[in-house]
Design a protein around this motif. Structure first.
Motif, PDB file in Angstrom:
ATOM      1  N   LEU A 248       0.824  -1.202   0.000  1.00 20.49           N
ATOM      2  CA  LEU A 248       0.000   0.000   0.000  1.00 20.49           C
ATOM      3  C   LEU A 248       0.863   1.259   0.000  1.00 20.49           C
ATOM      4  CD1 LEU A 248      -2.807  -1.055   2.507  1.00 20.49           C
ATOM      5  CD2 LEU A 248      -3.150  -0.436   0.107  1.00 20.49           C
ATOM      6  N   ALA A 249       1.933   1.243   0.775  1.00 19.77           N
ATOM      7  CA  ALA A 249       2.821   2.406   0.826  1.00 19.77           C
ATOM      8  C   ALA A 249       3.461   2.675  -0.527  1.00 19.77           C
ATOM      9  CB  ALA A 249       3.894   2.198   1.890  1.00 19.77           C
ATOM     10  N   ASP A 250       3.716   1.620  -1.290  1.00 20.28           N
ATOM     11  CA  ASP A 250       4.297   1.798  -2.622  1.00 20.28           C
ATOM     12  C   ASP A 250       3.302   2.437  -3.589  1.00 20.28           C
ATOM     13  OD1 ASP A 250       6.708   0.717  -1.858  1.00 20.28           O
ATOM     14  OD2 ASP A 250       6.249  -1.299  -2.594  1.00 20.28           O
ATOM     15  N   VAL A 251       1.997   2.226  -3.346  1.00 26.29           N
ATOM     16  CA  VAL A 251       0.965   2.776  -4.228  1.00 26.29           C
ATOM     17  C   VAL A 251       0.629   4.215  -3.851  1.00 26.29           C
ATOM     18  CG1 VAL A 251      -1.473   2.573  -4.866  1.00 26.29           C
ATOM     19  CG2 VAL A 251      -0.038   0.518  -4.737  1.00 26.29           C
ATOM     20  N   LEU A 252       0.553   4.483  -2.555  1.00 24.10           N
ATOM     21  CA  LEU A 252       0.111   5.794  -2.072  1.00 24.10           C
ATOM     22  C   LEU A 252       1.233   6.821  -2.157  1.00 24.10           C
ATOM     23  CD1 LEU A 252      -1.775   4.339   0.986  1.00 24.10           C
ATOM     24  CD2 LEU A 252      -2.867   5.759  -0.782  1.00 24.10           C
ATOM     25  N   PRO A 253       0.946   8.036  -2.602  1.00 22.23           N
ATOM     26  CA  PRO A 253       2.002   9.046  -2.764  1.00 22.23           C
ATOM     27  C   PRO A 253       2.620   9.535  -1.458  1.00 22.23           C
ATOM     28  CG  PRO A 253       0.068   9.596  -4.093  1.00 22.23           C
ATOM     29  CD  PRO A 253      -0.329   8.480  -3.180  1.00 22.23           C
ATOM     30  N   ASP A 254       1.855   9.522  -0.360  1.00 22.20           N
ATOM     31  CA  ASP A 254       2.337  10.100   0.902  1.00 22.20           C
ATOM     32  C   ASP A 254       1.974   9.150   2.031  1.00 22.20           C
ATOM     33  OD1 ASP A 254       3.193  11.649   2.984  1.00 22.20           O
ATOM     34  OD2 ASP A 254       1.834  13.322   2.639  1.00 22.20           O
ATOM     35  N   ALA A 255       2.733   8.063   2.151  1.00 20.98           N
ATOM     36  CA  ALA A 255       2.414   7.043   3.153  1.00 20.98           C
ATOM     37  C   ALA A 255       3.686   6.584   3.847  1.00 20.98           C
ATOM     38  CB  ALA A 255       1.723   5.847   2.498  1.00 20.98           C
ATOM     39  N   ARG A 256       3.517   6.190   5.108  1.00 20.35           N
ATOM     40  CA  ARG A 256       4.624   5.589   5.838  1.00 20.35           C
ATOM     41  C   ARG A 256       4.088   4.435   6.669  1.00 20.35           C
ATOM     42  NH1 ARG A 256       5.573   7.717  11.244  1.00 20.35           N
ATOM     43  NH2 ARG A 256       3.825   9.065  11.861  1.00 20.35           N
ATOM     44  N   VAL A 257       4.956   3.450   6.909  1.00 26.30           N
ATOM     45  CA  VAL A 257       4.595   2.241   7.639  1.00 26.30           C
ATOM     46  C   VAL A 257       5.239   2.289   9.017  1.00 26.30           C
ATOM     47  CG1 VAL A 257       4.729  -0.277   7.685  1.00 26.30           C
ATOM     48  CG2 VAL A 257       4.435   0.916   5.498  1.00 26.30           C
ATOM     49  N   VAL A 258       4.440   2.013  10.040  1.00 27.84           N
ATOM     50  CA  VAL A 258       4.941   1.838  11.406  1.00 27.84           C
ATOM     51  C   VAL A 258       4.523   0.443  11.861  1.00 27.84           C
ATOM     52  CG1 VAL A 258       4.808   2.590  13.803  1.00 27.84           C
ATOM     53  CG2 VAL A 258       4.879   4.287  11.963  1.00 27.84           C
ATOM     54  N   ALA A 259       5.485  -0.375  12.250  1.00 30.68           N
ATOM     55  CA  ALA A 259       5.203  -1.731  12.715  1.00 30.68           C
ATOM     56  C   ALA A 259       4.904  -1.716  14.207  1.00 30.68           C
ATOM     57  CB  ALA A 259       6.381  -2.648  12.418  1.00 30.68           C
ATOM     58  N   ILE A 260       3.844  -2.409  14.594  1.00 31.28           N
ATOM     59  CA  ILE A 260       3.417  -2.497  15.988  1.00 31.28           C
ATOM     60  C   ILE A 260       3.676  -3.908  16.492  1.00 31.28           C
ATOM     61  CG2 ILE A 260       1.429  -2.358  17.554  1.00 31.28           C
ATOM     62  CD1 ILE A 260       0.259  -0.250  15.703  1.00 31.28           C
ATOM     63  N   GLU A 261       4.362  -4.001  17.611  1.00 29.01           N
ATOM     64  CA  GLU A 261       4.713  -5.291  18.180  1.00 29.01           C
ATOM     65  C   GLU A 261       3.577  -5.859  19.030  1.00 29.01           C
ATOM     66  OE1 GLU A 261       8.239  -4.668  20.452  1.00 29.01           O
ATOM     67  OE2 GLU A 261       9.525  -4.338  18.697  1.00 29.01           O
ATOM     68  N   ASP A 262       3.613  -7.185  19.190  1.00 30.35           N
ATOM     69  CA  ASP A 262       2.752  -7.886  20.140  1.00 30.35           C
ATOM     70  C   ASP A 262       1.269  -7.641  19.868  1.00 30.35           C
ATOM     71  OD1 ASP A 262       2.303  -9.581  22.292  1.00 30.35           O
ATOM     72  OD2 ASP A 262       2.359  -7.968  23.777  1.00 30.35           O
ATOM     73  N   SER A 263       0.872  -7.820  18.611  1.00 27.78           N
ATOM     74  CA  SER A 263      -0.523  -7.598  18.234  1.00 27.78           C
ATOM     75  C   SER A 263      -0.848  -8.418  17.000  1.00 27.78           C
ATOM     76  CB  SER A 263      -0.767  -6.112  17.954  1.00 27.78           C
ATOM     77  OG  SER A 263      -2.119  -5.878  17.583  1.00 27.78           O
TER      78      SER A 263
END
Length: 288
Positions: A248-263
């Motif tokens: 999704l981040a590769d498709v969207l012009p202004d996106a960033r990924v944050v990984a959440i642990e233990d979920s």
């Protein structure tokens, strides 16, 4: 029923072209609209809303007609694009502008369709693990659209889910929530479809319309959505792997990924404080 007003705020009702919609409102400031997924309701956000509202935002958490709602909408278009249009009409009816949309699970798929088809009132988006691309539904839930075509099958399913022993299995809550959902909230999620035939009919109509063509079509148009998107994704998600967030981040012009642990998928259940803090940071003045 759970004491929803204690955390979600004031219980309100709005009449939309699709029918009545119940929602909860807490706080003042810039609007934040929450979009839950299948067979849950606004209670999913019970630990997130107080933090976001306390940071100076107007939080609105509707019970979308996805099977855990109490107000049936028999005349509504409950296909995925129809649900996205209902979200758009909610924003329009309440005259909300520059809205932050926060979505989870099936609600994330609907939000992607909203971003593609009705972006006008959206200011930014926070997507937690969600149906995306060809995963609508993920394989473990792929039987549901077919089941919904069998007369009486949704009624049988709603009654079978009374058995609490089933609630940690992969095809119920076992792979969406890393920790058991408290029984009062399981009842809030599953009770409406158990009690009301009209709610079950709404649920069946939505399920029959689910198909990956909707999320794939939305993905083709997301490149035109130029507002900020935070992809707050669970590292251990079994249904929607972290690779989907990066796609999704590769498709969207202004996106960033944050990984959440233990979920797992239900980040608002497993890691509500982490998610709430990420939302507050994302909405901070000056954040792009």
């Amino acid at each position: 029923m759970s004491a929803r007003g204690e955390s979600l705020g004031v219980d309100r009702l709005v009449q939309l072209p699709a029918g009545p919609l119940r929602y909860w409102e807490r706080g003042e400031g810039s609007p934040v609209v929450f979009v839950h997924g299948l067979l849950v309701n606004a209670d999913l956000w019970r630990h997130v809303v107080p933090v976001v509202a306390g940071a100076g935002h107007r939080c609105l958490a509707p019970d979308w007609p996805l099977g855990a709602h109490e107000l049936p909408v028999p005349a509504a278009d409950l296909t995925p694009p129809g649900l996205a249009a209902i979200i758009a009409s909610f924003l329009e009816e309440l005259d909300l502008h520059d809205v932050a949309i926060v979505a989870n699970d099936t609600g994330g798929a609907l939000t992607q369709i909203l971003m593609a088809d009705h972006p006008e009132r959206i200011g930014r988006v926070v997507l937690t693990p969600s149906d995306s691309f060809e995963r609508f539904f993920p394989p473990v839930f792929a039987f549901l659209p077919w089941l919904a075509r069998v007369p009486g099958a949704v009624t049988v399913l709603s009654q079978v889910l009374r058995l609490r022993a089933l609630h940690r299995l992969p095809f119920t809550f076992g792979w969406v929530s890393k920790r058991p959902v408290p029984p009062a909230y399981v009842d809030s999620y599953l009770g409406p479809s158990r009690r009301d035939a009209a709610v079950r009919r709404d649920l069946a109509r939505f399920l029959r319309g689910v198909h990956r063509r909707h999320t794939l079509a939305a993905a083709e148009r997301l490149a035109s959505f130029d507002r900020p998107v935070l992809l707050a994704w669970a590292e251990e998600d079994r249904l929607f792997p972290l690779s989907l967030a990066h796609r999704l981040a590769d498709v969207l012009p202004d996106a960033r990924v944050v990984a959440i642990e233990d979920s797992y998928t239900f980040v608002p259940e497993d890691q509500p404080r982490v998610l709430a803090n990420l939302i507050v940071a994302e909405l901070a003045p000056g954040r792009r």
